[in-house]
Design a protein around this motif. Structure first.
Motif, PDB file in Angstrom:
ATOM      1  N   VAL A  11      45.378  21.103  75.966  1.00 51.99           N
ATOM      2  CA  VAL A  11      46.003  19.824  75.628  1.00 51.99           C
ATOM      3  C   VAL A  11      44.943  18.914  75.025  1.00 51.99           C
ATOM      4  O   VAL A  11      43.904  18.674  75.652  1.00 51.99           O
ATOM      5  CB  VAL A  11      46.626  19.157  76.874  1.00 51.99           C
ATOM      6  CG1 VAL A  11      47.180  17.781  76.531  1.00 51.99           C
ATOM      7  CG2 VAL A  11      47.706  20.047  77.480  1.00 51.99           C
ATOM      8  N   VAL A  13      43.414  15.588  74.491  1.00 53.28           N
ATOM      9  CA  VAL A  13      43.501  14.331  75.225  1.00 53.28           C
ATOM     10  C   VAL A  13      42.750  13.199  74.544  1.00 53.28           C
ATOM     11  O   VAL A  13      42.949  12.031  74.867  1.00 53.28           O
ATOM     12  CB  VAL A  13      43.015  14.495  76.682  1.00 53.28           C
ATOM     13  CG1 VAL A  13      43.959  15.404  77.470  1.00 53.28           C
ATOM     14  CG2 VAL A  13      41.590  15.014  76.738  1.00 53.28           C
ATOM     15  N   ARG A  18      39.722  18.691  74.191  1.00 54.99           N
ATOM     16  CA  ARG A  18      40.900  19.383  74.705  1.00 54.99           C
ATOM     17  C   ARG A  18      40.630  19.831  76.139  1.00 54.99           C
ATOM     18  O   ARG A  18      39.523  20.286  76.445  1.00 54.99           O
ATOM     19  CB  ARG A  18      41.223  20.610  73.843  1.00 54.99           C
ATOM     20  CG  ARG A  18      41.593  20.271  72.420  1.00 54.99           C
ATOM     21  CD  ARG A  18      41.705  21.511  71.549  1.00 54.99           C
ATOM     22  NE  ARG A  18      40.524  22.356  71.702  1.00 54.99           N
ATOM     23  CZ  ARG A  18      40.554  23.685  71.878  1.00 54.99           C
ATOM     24  NH1 ARG A  18      41.680  24.340  71.870  1.00 54.99           N
ATOM     25  NH2 ARG A  18      39.437  24.376  72.011  1.00 54.99           N
ATOM     26  N   VAL A  21      44.570  23.473  80.829  1.00 53.13           N
ATOM     27  CA  VAL A  21      45.517  23.081  81.870  1.00 53.13           C
ATOM     28  C   VAL A  21      46.209  24.333  82.396  1.00 53.13           C
ATOM     29  O   VAL A  21      46.694  25.156  81.619  1.00 53.13           O
ATOM     30  CB  VAL A  21      46.569  22.095  81.316  1.00 53.13           C
ATOM     31  CG1 VAL A  21      47.602  21.746  82.371  1.00 53.13           C
ATOM     32  CG2 VAL A  21      45.892  20.824  80.801  1.00 53.13           C
ATOM     33  N   GLU A  23      49.372  25.464  84.943  1.00 55.75           N
ATOM     34  CA  GLU A  23      50.549  24.884  85.575  1.00 55.75           C
ATOM     35  C   GLU A  23      51.484  25.983  86.045  1.00 55.75           C
ATOM     36  O   GLU A  23      51.488  27.095  85.512  1.00 55.75           O
ATOM     37  CB  GLU A  23      51.269  23.909  84.644  1.00 55.75           C
ATOM     38  CG  GLU A  23      51.655  24.440  83.304  1.00 55.75           C
ATOM     39  CD  GLU A  23      52.125  23.342  82.355  1.00 55.75           C
ATOM     40  OE1 GLU A  23      52.698  22.342  82.799  1.00 55.75           O
ATOM     41  OE2 GLU A  23      51.913  23.506  81.152  1.00 55.75           O
ATOM     42  N   LEU A  33      50.055  16.228  89.782  1.00 59.12           N
ATOM     43  CA  LEU A  33      48.811  16.386  89.025  1.00 59.12           C
ATOM     44  C   LEU A  33      47.674  16.544  90.012  1.00 59.12           C
ATOM     45  O   LEU A  33      47.417  15.658  90.832  1.00 59.12           O
ATOM     46  CB  LEU A  33      48.597  15.161  88.130  1.00 59.12           C
ATOM     47  CG  LEU A  33      47.333  15.132  87.286  1.00 59.12           C
ATOM     48  CD1 LEU A  33      47.289  16.309  86.316  1.00 59.12           C
ATOM     49  CD2 LEU A  33      47.265  13.809  86.530  1.00 59.12           C
ATOM     50  N   PRO A  62      44.345  20.466  85.596  1.00 61.50           N
ATOM     51  CA  PRO A  62      43.432  20.632  84.460  1.00 61.50           C
ATOM     52  C   PRO A  62      42.020  20.978  84.917  1.00 61.50           C
ATOM     53  O   PRO A  62      41.633  20.678  86.051  1.00 61.50           O
ATOM     54  CB  PRO A  62      43.444  19.238  83.821  1.00 61.50           C
ATOM     55  CG  PRO A  62      43.642  18.309  84.988  1.00 61.50           C
ATOM     56  CD  PRO A  62      44.573  19.057  85.933  1.00 61.50           C
ATOM     57  N   SER A  70      37.686  23.701  79.463  1.00 64.62           N
ATOM     58  CA  SER A  70      37.878  22.441  78.745  1.00 64.62           C
ATOM     59  C   SER A  70      36.669  22.164  77.857  1.00 64.62           C
ATOM     60  O   SER A  70      35.590  22.707  78.071  1.00 64.62           O
ATOM     61  CB  SER A  70      38.090  21.282  79.721  1.00 64.62           C
ATOM     62  OG  SER A  70      39.339  21.413  80.374  1.00 64.62           O
ATOM     63  N   ASP A  87      41.697  10.747  79.819  1.00 64.73           N
ATOM     64  CA  ASP A  87      42.118  12.144  79.732  1.00 64.73           C
ATOM     65  C   ASP A  87      43.386  12.373  80.556  1.00 64.73           C
ATOM     66  O   ASP A  87      44.326  13.042  80.110  1.00 64.73           O
ATOM     67  CB  ASP A  87      41.018  13.080  80.227  1.00 64.73           C
ATOM     68  CG  ASP A  87      39.806  13.135  79.313  1.00 64.73           C
ATOM     69  OD1 ASP A  87      39.867  12.614  78.180  1.00 64.73           O
ATOM     70  OD2 ASP A  87      38.785  13.711  79.744  1.00 64.73           O
ATOM     71  N   LEU A  88      43.416  11.818  81.770  1.00 65.10           N
ATOM     72  CA  LEU A  88      44.601  12.000  82.612  1.00 65.10           C
ATOM     73  C   LEU A  88      45.802  11.265  82.049  1.00 65.10           C
ATOM     74  O   LEU A  88      46.927  11.776  82.099  1.00 65.10           O
ATOM     75  CB  LEU A  88      44.299  11.546  84.044  1.00 65.10           C
ATOM     76  CG  LEU A  88      43.229  12.334  84.794  1.00 65.10           C
ATOM     77  CD1 LEU A  88      43.080  11.806  86.218  1.00 65.10           C
ATOM     78  CD2 LEU A  88      43.523  13.819  84.790  1.00 65.10           C
ATOM     79  N   LEU A  91      47.120  13.383  79.325  1.00 59.76           N
ATOM     80  CA  LEU A  91      47.771  14.561  79.884  1.00 59.76           C
ATOM     81  C   LEU A  91      49.153  14.206  80.424  1.00 59.76           C
ATOM     82  O   LEU A  91      50.130  14.932  80.189  1.00 59.76           O
ATOM     83  CB  LEU A  91      46.906  15.184  80.981  1.00 59.76           C
ATOM     84  CG  LEU A  91      47.489  16.390  81.709  1.00 59.76           C
ATOM     85  CD1 LEU A  91      47.887  17.504  80.747  1.00 59.76           C
ATOM     86  CD2 LEU A  91      46.499  16.896  82.752  1.00 59.76           C
ATOM     87  N   ASP A  94      51.471  13.899  77.629  1.00 57.11           N
ATOM     88  CA  ASP A  94      51.827  15.226  77.126  1.00 57.11           C
ATOM     89  C   ASP A  94      52.888  15.887  78.001  1.00 57.11           C
ATOM     90  O   ASP A  94      53.719  16.653  77.513  1.00 57.11           O
ATOM     91  CB  ASP A  94      50.582  16.112  77.061  1.00 57.11           C
ATOM     92  CG  ASP A  94      50.907  17.501  76.556  1.00 57.11           C
ATOM     93  OD1 ASP A  94      51.050  17.662  75.330  1.00 57.11           O
ATOM     94  OD2 ASP A  94      51.053  18.411  77.395  1.00 57.11           O
TER      95      ASP A  94
END
Length: 163
Positions: A11, A13, A18, A21, A23, A33, A62, A70, A87-88, A91, A94
């Motif tokens: 992702v 950010v 980038r 991540v 999930e 998160l 992440p 990352s 960054d968060l 995210l 996103d």
């Protein structure tokens, strides 16, 4: 061993940054998160991710900037709390969720608290592990406070550049 069903993606950010991540769980489930500590990666959350997904949550973990897969910005100035919280925030945008549950551990707890302080509109609830909250001190920089409380042998002091 990686849990079954974990999806991986990158992702963007920030310009040129980038985050990797990981999930698991339903795409439309409420997001939890998970913000790792030092030195750690998304992988440290693997057991919690599976448990959350089994309960209908979308667990998102992440690798923070500079960690794991990352991106690693070369400038030390690229790691300020504003960059990390940014960054968060990116995210979360996103993920297309108005709010998320946030869980922080160790150093990640510090970033999670700042996310709550700077962008409370994005956080539904916060759980932090292993670190007590310490508001900004008038006693000096965070490193000066750590030195005063813990001495030079504390890992934060040992990791500083020698001059």
């Amino acid at each position: 061993m990686e849990p079954e069903g974990v999806r991986h993606r990158m992702v963007e950010v920030a310009k040129g940054v980038r985050l990797h991540v990981a999930e698991v769980g339903p795409e439309n489930g409420p997001v939890v998160l998970l913000v790792h500590g030092f030195p750690d990666l998304w992988y440290g959350w693997r057991h919690q991710m599976v448990a959350l997904a089994a309960r209908g949550f979308r667990a998102v973990a992440p690798d923070m900037r500079g960690y794991g897969d990352s991106d690693v910005p070369p400038s030390a100035g690229s790691y300020s709390i504003f960059h990390l919280v940014g960054d968060l925030v990116a995210l979360i945008a996103d993920l297309a969720q108005p709010q998320v549950f946030v869980v922080g551990h160790d150093w990640g707890a510090l970033v999670a608290w700042q996310l709550c302080l700077l962008r409370p509109d994005l956080v539904r609830a916060l759980v932090n592990l292993s670190v007590a909250y310490h508001p900004r001190s008038s006693e000096g920089s965070p490193l000066q406070v750590v030195r005063a409380l813990c001495g030079e042998d504390h890992y934060m002091c040992r990791f500083q550049s020698c001059k």
